[in-house]
Scaffold this motif. Structure first.
Motif, PDB file in Angstrom:
ATOM      1  N   GLU A   1       0.794  -1.219   0.000  1.00 45.67           N
ATOM      2  CA  GLU A   1       0.000   0.000   0.000  1.00 45.67           C
ATOM      3  C   GLU A   1       0.835   1.281   0.000  1.00 45.67           C
ATOM      4  O   GLU A   1       0.463   2.248  -0.688  1.00 45.67           O
TER       5      GLU A   1
ATOM      6  N   THR B   1       0.350   4.230  -2.724  1.00 49.50           N
ATOM      7  CA  THR B   1       0.084   5.613  -2.331  1.00 49.50           C
ATOM      8  C   THR B   1       1.103   6.566  -2.956  1.00 49.50           C
ATOM      9  O   THR B   1       0.750   7.680  -3.381  1.00 49.50           O
TER      10      THR B   1
ATOM     11  N   HIS C   1      -9.262   4.023   1.202  1.00 51.49           N
ATOM     12  CA  HIS C   1      -8.035   3.348   0.763  1.00 51.49           C
ATOM     13  C   HIS C   1      -8.181   2.785  -0.654  1.00 51.49           C
ATOM     14  O   HIS C   1      -7.211   2.778  -1.418  1.00 51.49           O
TER      15      HIS C   1
ATOM     16  N   ILE D   1      -7.540   5.562  -3.184  1.00 47.78           N
ATOM     17  CA  ILE D   1      -6.107   5.859  -3.336  1.00 47.78           C
ATOM     18  C   ILE D   1      -5.423   4.758  -4.149  1.00 47.78           C
ATOM     19  O   ILE D   1      -4.613   5.048  -5.045  1.00 47.78           O
TER      20      ILE D   1
ATOM     21  N   HIS E   1      -5.246   9.369   8.191  1.00 47.97           N
ATOM     22  CA  HIS E   1      -5.886   9.564   6.887  1.00 47.97           C
ATOM     23  C   HIS E   1      -5.656  10.992   6.397  1.00 47.97           C
ATOM     24  O   HIS E   1      -5.322  11.219   5.224  1.00 47.97           O
TER      25      HIS E   1
ATOM     26  N   ILE F   1      -2.204  11.589   5.081  1.00 48.19           N
ATOM     27  CA  ILE F   1      -2.004  11.001   3.750  1.00 48.19           C
ATOM     28  C   ILE F   1      -2.571  11.925   2.678  1.00 48.19           C
ATOM     29  O   ILE F   1      -1.936  12.172   1.638  1.00 48.19           O
TER      30      ILE F   1
ATOM     31  N   LEU G   1      -0.682  13.788  -0.442  1.00 47.18           N
ATOM     32  CA  LEU G   1      -1.133  13.656  -1.828  1.00 47.18           C
ATOM     33  C   LEU G   1      -1.392  15.032  -2.438  1.00 47.18           C
ATOM     34  O   LEU G   1      -1.053  15.279  -3.607  1.00 47.18           O
TER      35      LEU G   1
ATOM     36  N   ALA H   1       3.791  10.783   1.065  1.00 44.95           N
ATOM     37  CA  ALA H   1       2.579   9.967   0.971  1.00 44.95           C
ATOM     38  C   ALA H   1       2.886   8.516   1.298  1.00 44.95           C
ATOM     39  O   ALA H   1       2.131   7.843   2.016  1.00 44.95           O
ATOM     40  N   GLU H   2       4.001   8.025   0.779  1.00 40.35           N
ATOM     41  CA  GLU H   2       4.420   6.649   1.063  1.00 40.35           C
ATOM     42  C   GLU H   2       4.655   6.455   2.562  1.00 40.35           C
ATOM     43  O   GLU H   2       4.210   5.471   3.159  1.00 40.35           O
TER      44      GLU H   2
ATOM     45  N   ALA I   1       1.333   6.411   4.549  1.00 36.57           N
ATOM     46  CA  ALA I   1       0.628   5.131   4.442  1.00 36.57           C
ATOM     47  C   ALA I   1       1.327   4.056   5.262  1.00 36.57           C
ATOM     48  O   ALA I   1       0.674   3.224   5.916  1.00 36.57           O
TER      49      ALA I   1
END
Length: 238
Positions: free
Chosen positions: A101, A105, A144, A147, A189, A192, A196, A204-205, A208
């Motif tokens: 994930e 992301t 999720h 995304i 959340h 994230i 983004l 972002a990575e 997540a």
């Protein structure tokens, strides 16, 4: 090898070889059974099994067809593994999610549009307004999933939906317990979405990865304390 297994393998071999293409109708039962050297009963068992795998589709009154063979469709049958996994097996599925994930992301950060961000912000509001665990998880799945879809890889999206199903998420959050857990998830959340919006793939990575590691931590603690509920019980027979 059982006769039914042989029949399954032979039909799969025809599909792999291109003798049966996606969307193509299978020959008549007696003809296909003769071509494959099988009894009609064995062929029927194989067709039932391949239908359950989403490889074949039976259309009543029309015949049996090869499905679209889209990876997402074929992977759907694996979601039951996530639904019933508990303890160490559930943790292993979360570890797979933790590997996949954050990368999805990061990919999403390079593809996200202002319209996508507006949708994600709306999902954040829905999650914040959730009245119970089930409502939160329904929103969490949409958040999720949206995304993952932005990564532009349907196979990756399907895999992520499998390794963390709705049933599993409800169990984990119930085991973790407390409004503080939901509040923490909501903050993560939001972080994230902020990453983004900045089109910052690395941030972002990382966001997540932190979020999923937290879920894994809750599940590990609940499992150790014997608080993780098992698979959902079947409804009582009237």
């Amino acid at each position: 090898m059982a006769v039914t297994d042989q029949a399954i393998d032979r039909i799969k071999a025809m599909i792999v070889a291109g003798a049966l293409a996606p969307g193509q109708r299978l020959p008549r039962e007696e003809e296909l059974a003769e071509d494959l050297g099988l009894s009609r009963n064995s062929l029927r068992e194989a067709v039932r099994a391949l239908t359950a795998m989403r490889i074949l589709v039976v259309r009543q009154g029309d015949g049996t067809y090869v499905s679209s063979l889209e990876p997402g469709l074929l992977l759907e049958s694996l979601s039951f593994a996530s639904d019933v996994s508990t303890g160490e097996r559930a943790l292993q599925l979360l570890q797979v999610r933790r590997l996949l994930e954050p990368q999805a992301t990061a990919l999403a950060a390079g593809r996200v549009t202002d319209q996508d961000l507006a949708r994600l912000s709306g999902l954040l509001r829905r999650c914040n307004e959730a009245r119970d665990v089930e409502e939160f998880v329904a929103c969490d799945m949409d958040f999720h999933g949206a995304i993952a879809d932005l990564a532009g890889n349907p196979v990756l999206s399907a895999l992520l939906r499998i390794v963390s199903s709705r049933t599993q998420r409800v169990r984990v959050l119930r085991a973790a317990g407390g409004d503080a857990v939901l509040a923490g998830a909501q903050r993560e959340h939001a972080a994230i979405v902020e990453a983004l919006a900045a089109r910052d793939a690395k941030l972002a990575e990382a966001g997540a990865a932190v979020h999923i590691a937290g879920v894994e931590r809750w599940l590990r603690a609940a499992t150790a304390a014997g608080r993780e509920p098992g698979p959902p019980q079947a409804p009582a027979t009237p």
